[in-house]
Design an enzyme around this catalytic site. Structure first.
Site, short mmCIF file in Angstrom:
data_model
loop_
_atom_site.label_atom_id
_atom_site.label_comp_id
_atom_site.label_asym_id
_atom_site.label_seq_id
_atom_site.Cartn_x
_atom_site.Cartn_y
_atom_site.Cartn_z
N PHE A 16 -48.48 -16.67 -39.27
CA PHE A 16 -47.58 -15.78 -38.52
C PHE A 16 -48.36 -14.51 -38.17
O PHE A 16 -49.05 -13.94 -39.03
CB PHE A 16 -46.36 -15.46 -39.38
CG PHE A 16 -45.26 -14.78 -38.62
CD1 PHE A 16 -44.36 -15.52 -37.86
CD2 PHE A 16 -45.13 -13.40 -38.65
CE1 PHE A 16 -43.35 -14.90 -37.15
CE2 PHE A 16 -44.11 -12.77 -37.93
CZ PHE A 16 -43.22 -13.52 -37.18
N ASP A 50 -46.47 -16.45 -48.29
CA ASP A 50 -45.36 -15.92 -47.51
C ASP A 50 -44.27 -17.00 -47.46
O ASP A 50 -44.50 -18.10 -46.95
CB ASP A 50 -45.84 -15.56 -46.10
CG ASP A 50 -44.79 -14.81 -45.30
OD1 ASP A 50 -43.59 -15.07 -45.50
OD2 ASP A 50 -45.17 -13.97 -44.45
N TYR A 105 -33.75 -11.80 -43.64
CA TYR A 105 -32.80 -12.02 -42.53
C TYR A 105 -32.82 -13.44 -41.97
O TYR A 105 -32.11 -13.74 -41.04
CB TYR A 105 -33.05 -11.01 -41.40
CG TYR A 105 -34.48 -10.88 -40.93
CD1 TYR A 105 -35.04 -11.80 -40.06
CD2 TYR A 105 -35.28 -9.82 -41.37
CE1 TYR A 105 -36.35 -11.68 -39.64
CE2 TYR A 105 -36.59 -9.70 -40.96
CZ TYR A 105 -37.12 -10.63 -40.08
OH TYR A 105 -38.42 -10.51 -39.68
N LYS A 106 -33.67 -14.31 -42.54
CA LYS A 106 -33.73 -15.69 -42.03
C LYS A 106 -32.79 -16.56 -42.87
O LYS A 106 -31.58 -16.41 -42.77
CB LYS A 106 -35.17 -16.18 -42.04
CG LYS A 106 -36.02 -15.39 -41.04
CD LYS A 106 -37.51 -15.66 -41.13
CE LYS A 106 -38.24 -14.86 -40.07
NZ LYS A 106 -39.68 -14.77 -40.31
N ARG A 108 -38.33 -24.65 -30.67
CA ARG A 108 -38.16 -24.71 -32.12
C ARG A 108 -36.68 -24.73 -32.47
O ARG A 108 -35.90 -23.93 -31.95
CB ARG A 108 -38.84 -23.47 -32.72
CG ARG A 108 -39.04 -23.51 -34.20
CD ARG A 108 -39.83 -22.30 -34.65
NE ARG A 108 -39.03 -21.09 -34.53
CZ ARG A 108 -39.22 -19.99 -35.27
NH1 ARG A 108 -40.20 -19.95 -36.15
NH2 ARG A 108 -38.46 -18.93 -35.12
C1 LIG Z 1 -40.34 -13.67 -39.91
C2 LIG Z 1 -41.66 -13.56 -40.59
C3 LIG Z 1 -42.21 -12.32 -40.90
C4 LIG Z 1 -41.49 -11.08 -40.47
O1 LIG Z 1 -42.02 -9.91 -40.93
P1 LIG Z 1 -41.20 -8.56 -40.71
O2 LIG Z 1 -42.01 -7.54 -41.36
O3 LIG Z 1 -39.85 -8.76 -41.31
O4 LIG Z 1 -41.04 -8.34 -39.25
C5 LIG Z 1 -43.41 -12.28 -41.57
N1 LIG Z 1 -44.06 -13.42 -41.92
C6 LIG Z 1 -43.56 -14.64 -41.61
C7 LIG Z 1 -44.29 -15.88 -42.00
C8 LIG Z 1 -42.35 -14.75 -40.93
O5 LIG Z 1 -41.86 -15.93 -40.60
#
Ligand SMILES: *Cc1c(COP(=O)(O)O)cnc(C)c1O
Length: 410
Positions: free
Chosen positions: A125, A195, A220-221, A369
């Site tokens: 990511f 992560d 938030y996911k 997706r």
């Molecule tokens: C959604 C996501 C993030 C988001 O990071 P934020 O700091 O909340 O914007 C980070 N890493 C992964 C793998 C994600 O899927």
């Protein structure tokens, strides 16, 4: 060949079916993007109202003690710990995933003096890579080694201080073998950071069993904490005493209210905190977590795998020859809680789907997706989503001009 009734039967037998009632799911919407922003739990508005009006409004600053506001990072951290196979006192809810990545990567580098490489995947990511780039840039002594998935194992050599990986690939849904990669990292003397943004709340995770060193993830996911919800971080207890926080804020001080001039880190996981917690957001996140603590993650995982397999099979049956290629593992054991397909007109197709109430998302360059959230998705939703996808492809409605314009958030 299956039919819609067979999907209805699966829903009738689904032990998670009633959990859907705990969420607000708008009419005429098939929500396949809970992996980007989880749905709203029904209890959240009242909880947030009570926090604002009854706690903030009435108890004012006394709430930090009286309503336990100051305990939120640890309290929610302990709840998250039970979702990711950590022990109480190894997780805190705090900051954003990006900020937590910075904190843990910096601390990890300090724990491995003489080693100057962070290994990550090119396909990771973006924020995970950007944070590592910013950190190495700032330090001037370390480098980020970005490799492909196939090169991962061979890239973990004696120079590597920390391996930073996302458990479930955000585009393809491919799942890493957490245990095996953690073992490989340790074998060469490196630490590992996972992560869990696309894992926790979607599938069973066992950090302790894998012997993982560090982890971060999103609120938030799949945790349904609401837009911009606090994220979390995990550090295995064996590292706590030696970790030196790079963001040495007062909430991580051994005695924040002693107002000392010198920073002295708190014992345990608390030293990973930086500033004042976002209390309203914490209250919302807790509602989402409490729902998850009441369900069996193995049941959630099985339903997710079944829905993913059904989605792929239906697309194979109904959308053959319409330009879609599968972009996720077909073996559900190797896949997170999403399915992905690529198509050269992927962006417009997703726009056309959203206009029909089928909400997934698009990930550049060409990936459609679809997130699978077993808490509030039904099997019939999969059937209906694929029927609409087929219609959009067959009628080429996605070619309409209104579906070509790129929005800021895709
Ligand atoms: C959604 C996501 C993030 C988001 O990071 P934020 O700091 O909340 O914007 C980070 N890493 C992964 C793998 C994600 O899927």
């Amino acid at each position: 060949m299956s039919d819609r009734q067979s999907f209805e039967r699966l829903d009738a037998e689904d032990s998670l079916a009633s959990v859907r009632d705990l969420f607000v799911v708008p009419d005429k919407v098939i929500y396949l993007d809970g992996n980007s922003l989880g749905a709203l739990p029904r209890a959240t508005p009242e909880r947030v109202r009570a926090l604002i009006e009854d706690e903030w409004g009435v108890s004012l600053i006394r709430s930090w003690n009286a309503h336990g506001w100051i305990q939120y990072p640890r309290k929610l951290g302990d709840k998250i710990a039970s979702l990711v196979g950590a022990r109480p006192g190894e997780v805190v809810a705090a900051d954003s995933t990006s900020v937590n990545l910075f904190k843990l990567l910096a601390a990890a580098l300090k724990l491995r003096p003489g080693r100057n490489v962070i290994v990550s995947e090119k396909e990771n990511f973006p924020t995970d890579l950007y944070i590592a780039q910013g950190l190495t840039e700032m330090l001037g002594t370390h480098e980020l080694r970005m490799v492909t998935r196939d090169e991962l194992i061979e890239s973990i050599d004696d120079d590597v201080a920390v391996v930073s990986l996302t458990h479930v690939d955000f585009r393809t849904g491919e799942l890493h073998d957490m245990r095996e990669l953690t073992r490989r990292a340790h074998e060469s003397g490196a630490l590992i950071l996972w992560d869990l943004s696309h894992s926790a709340g979607a599938l069973p995770v066992d950090l302790e069993d894998a012997q993982a060193d560090f982890a971060v993830g999103c609120g938030y996911k799949y945790l349904n904490g609401g837009p911009g919800a606090p994220a979390y971080l995990y550090a295995a207890e064996r590292h706590h005493d030696a970790m030196q926080p790079p963001l040495s804020g007062w909430m991580g001080h051994v005695a924040p209210f002693a107002f000392d001039t010198d920073y002295r880190p708190a014992p345990g996981i608390e030293r990973q905190l930086c500033g004042t917690p976002s209390v309203m957001a914490m209250a919302a996140l807790e509602v989402g977590l409490d729902i998850l603590l009441d369900v069996d993650m193995d049941v959630v995982r099985k339903k997710s795998q079944r829905m993913g397999d059904a989605f792929i099979e239906l697309v194979g049956e109904q959308c053959a020859g319409l330009g879609l290629s599968i972009a996720c593992p077909t073996d559900s054991a190797a896949r997170g809680s999403q399915v992905s397909f690529s198509h050269e007109a992927g962006y417009s197709i997703m726009q056309a789907l959203v206009a029909r109430g089928v909400i997934g998302d698009f990930r550049a360059p060409d990936v459609l997706r679809f997130g699978l959230t077993p808490l509030y998705l039904r099997h019939v939703d999969i059937w209906d989503a694929v029927a609409i996808l087929k219609d959009v492809l067959v009628t080429e409605s996605y070619l309409r001009p209104e579906f070509q314009k790129r929005q800021l958030v895709t």
